[in-house]
Design a protein around this motif. Sequence first.
Motif, mmCIF file in Angstrom:
data_model
loop_
_atom_site.group_PDB
_atom_site.id
_atom_site.type_symbol
_atom_site.label_atom_id
_atom_site.label_comp_id
_atom_site.label_asym_id
_atom_site.label_seq_id
_atom_site.Cartn_x
_atom_site.Cartn_y
_atom_site.Cartn_z
ATOM 1 N N LEU A 167 -48.612 -155.183 64.760
ATOM 2 C CA LEU A 167 -47.651 -155.291 65.859
ATOM 3 C C LEU A 167 -46.403 -156.090 65.503
ATOM 4 N N ILE A 168 -46.527 -157.167 64.765
ATOM 5 C CA ILE A 168 -45.350 -157.977 64.425
ATOM 6 C C ILE A 168 -44.417 -157.185 63.515
ATOM 7 N N LEU A 169 -44.981 -156.587 62.486
ATOM 8 C CA LEU A 169 -44.171 -155.781 61.576
ATOM 9 C C LEU A 169 -43.584 -154.571 62.307
ATOM 10 N N THR A 170 -44.358 -153.976 63.185
ATOM 11 C CA THR A 170 -43.855 -152.851 63.971
ATOM 12 C C THR A 170 -42.688 -153.291 64.845
ATOM 13 N N GLY A 171 -42.803 -154.464 65.443
ATOM 14 C CA GLY A 171 -41.705 -154.982 66.252
ATOM 15 C C GLY A 171 -40.430 -155.113 65.445
ATOM 16 N N PHE A 172 -40.546 -155.555 64.202
ATOM 17 C CA PHE A 172 -39.401 -155.662 63.299
ATOM 18 C C PHE A 172 -38.750 -154.297 63.097
ATOM 19 N N PHE A 173 -39.561 -153.291 62.770
ATOM 20 C CA PHE A 173 -39.013 -151.954 62.531
ATOM 21 C C PHE A 173 -38.445 -151.334 63.809
ATOM 22 N N VAL A 174 -39.150 -151.486 64.911
ATOM 23 C CA VAL A 174 -38.647 -150.949 66.188
ATOM 24 C C VAL A 174 -37.298 -151.582 66.521
ATOM 25 N N ALA A 175 -37.172 -152.890 66.315
ATOM 26 C CA ALA A 175 -35.901 -153.569 66.588
ATOM 27 C C ALA A 175 -34.780 -152.997 65.716
ATOM 28 N N LEU A 176 -35.075 -152.714 64.460
ATOM 29 C CA LEU A 176 -34.053 -152.139 63.582
ATOM 30 C C LEU A 176 -33.676 -150.727 64.001
ATOM 31 N N TRP A 177 -34.683 -149.893 64.342
ATOM 32 C CA TRP A 177 -34.371 -148.525 64.800
ATOM 33 C C TRP A 177 -33.519 -148.575 66.070
ATOM 34 N N LEU A 178 -33.873 -149.476 66.986
ATOM 35 C CA LEU A 178 -33.117 -149.579 68.235
ATOM 36 C C LEU A 178 -31.721 -150.160 68.019
ATOM 37 N N THR A 179 -31.572 -151.028 67.036
ATOM 38 C CA THR A 179 -30.242 -151.541 66.696
ATOM 39 C C THR A 179 -29.362 -150.401 66.208
ATOM 40 N N SER A 180 -29.909 -149.562 65.365
ATOM 41 C CA SER A 180 -29.163 -148.400 64.896
ATOM 42 C C SER A 180 -28.814 -147.479 66.063
ATOM 43 N N ALA A 181 -29.771 -147.252 66.949
ATOM 44 C CA ALA A 181 -29.515 -146.395 68.115
ATOM 45 C C ALA A 181 -28.375 -146.961 68.956
ATOM 46 N N ARG A 182 -28.392 -148.262 69.173
ATOM 47 C CA ARG A 182 -27.335 -148.899 69.972
ATOM 48 C C ARG A 182 -25.973 -148.752 69.297
ATOM 49 N N LEU A 183 -25.936 -148.900 68.000
ATOM 50 C CA LEU A 183 -24.675 -148.717 67.275
ATOM 51 C C LEU A 183 -24.183 -147.277 67.358
ATOM 52 N N PHE A 184 -25.104 -146.317 67.294
ATOM 53 C CA PHE A 184 -24.705 -144.919 67.475
ATOM 54 C C PHE A 184 -24.165 -144.700 68.896
ATOM 55 N N GLY A 185 -24.787 -145.349 69.882
ATOM 56 C CA GLY A 185 -24.287 -145.265 71.252
ATOM 57 C C GLY A 185 -22.888 -145.832 71.361
ATOM 58 N N GLN A 186 -22.651 -146.945 70.686
ATOM 59 C CA GLN A 186 -21.306 -147.549 70.680
ATOM 60 C C GLN A 186 -20.315 -146.586 70.014
ATOM 61 N N ALA A 187 -20.719 -145.965 68.939
ATOM 62 C CA ALA A 187 -19.849 -144.997 68.259
ATOM 63 C C ALA A 187 -19.535 -143.818 69.163
ATOM 64 N N ALA A 188 -20.516 -143.387 69.957
ATOM 65 C CA ALA A 188 -20.286 -142.277 70.884
ATOM 66 C C ALA A 188 -19.286 -142.673 71.954
ATOM 67 N N ARG A 189 -19.380 -143.896 72.465
ATOM 68 C CA ARG A 189 -18.436 -144.354 73.497
ATOM 69 C C ARG A 189 -17.035 -144.511 72.931
ATOM 70 N N GLU A 190 -16.921 -144.914 71.676
ATOM 71 C CA GLU A 190 -15.610 -145.046 71.051
ATOM 72 C C GLU A 190 -14.951 -143.702 70.829
ATOM 73 N N ARG A 191 -15.747 -142.663 70.612
ATOM 74 C CA ARG A 191 -15.214 -141.306 70.399
ATOM 75 C C ARG A 191 -14.855 -140.610 71.688
ATOM 76 N N ALA A 192 -15.516 -141.022 72.788
ATOM 77 C CA ALA A 192 -15.315 -140.330 74.067
ATOM 78 C C ALA A 192 -13.872 -140.521 74.553
ATOM 79 N N PRO A 193 -13.253 -139.441 75.056
ATOM 80 C CA PRO A 193 -11.897 -139.585 75.593
ATOM 81 C C PRO A 193 -11.889 -140.469 76.835
ATOM 82 N N ALA A 194 -10.774 -141.102 77.094
ATOM 83 C CA ALA A 194 -10.647 -141.992 78.249
ATOM 84 C C ALA A 194 -10.976 -141.240 79.526
ATOM 85 N N GLY A 195 -11.740 -141.883 80.392
ATOM 86 C CA GLY A 195 -12.107 -141.282 81.678
ATOM 87 C C GLY A 195 -13.292 -140.337 81.602
ATOM 88 N N ALA A 196 -13.883 -140.173 80.411
ATOM 89 C CA ALA A 196 -15.007 -139.248 80.279
ATOM 90 C C ALA A 196 -16.307 -139.922 80.596
#
Length: 169
Positions: free
Chosen positions: A140-169
Amino acid sequence: MAIWGAAALVLLLPLVAMQFTGEVAWDLADFAIFGAMLAGACGTYELAARATGNKAYRAAVGVALATAFILVWMNLAVGIIGNEENPANLMYGGVLAVGVVGAFIARFRPHGMERALVATALAQALVAAIALIAGLGYTLILTGFFVALWLTSARLFGQAARERAPAGA
């Protein structure tokens, strides 16, 4: 060039360590596998970096690749569930498959990549749950480490999607 230089230095670390301790005993196959993994990760990152100037997207790719790299290397070196010879460790191949298949389904677009990495985090957690229920070990501890990293990447991809979105979208 910095990525490739860093990879070369990382590849040299075990060679240097072998000069000072008997605890590190790599053979040619170990260096070849580690080198191939580094080349694959660096090459993939370079392709992603050339495809976009979006810093959040580049960071997301870097975190996802680093996470996958560490997961594979740990499994090959010592295993996560028991030792490296335990067949239960093959379940982590499924975790990586979720990420890779999800990336292709998303066509590497940021919003879809965000979902693919969340699914990868869930797959990682599912492997730990299966191992725990089946009495294969406590990860569980090691899994928590990996899950946190996968979710960090997901959040960064979400940020990238918001940066690409046109204003007002």
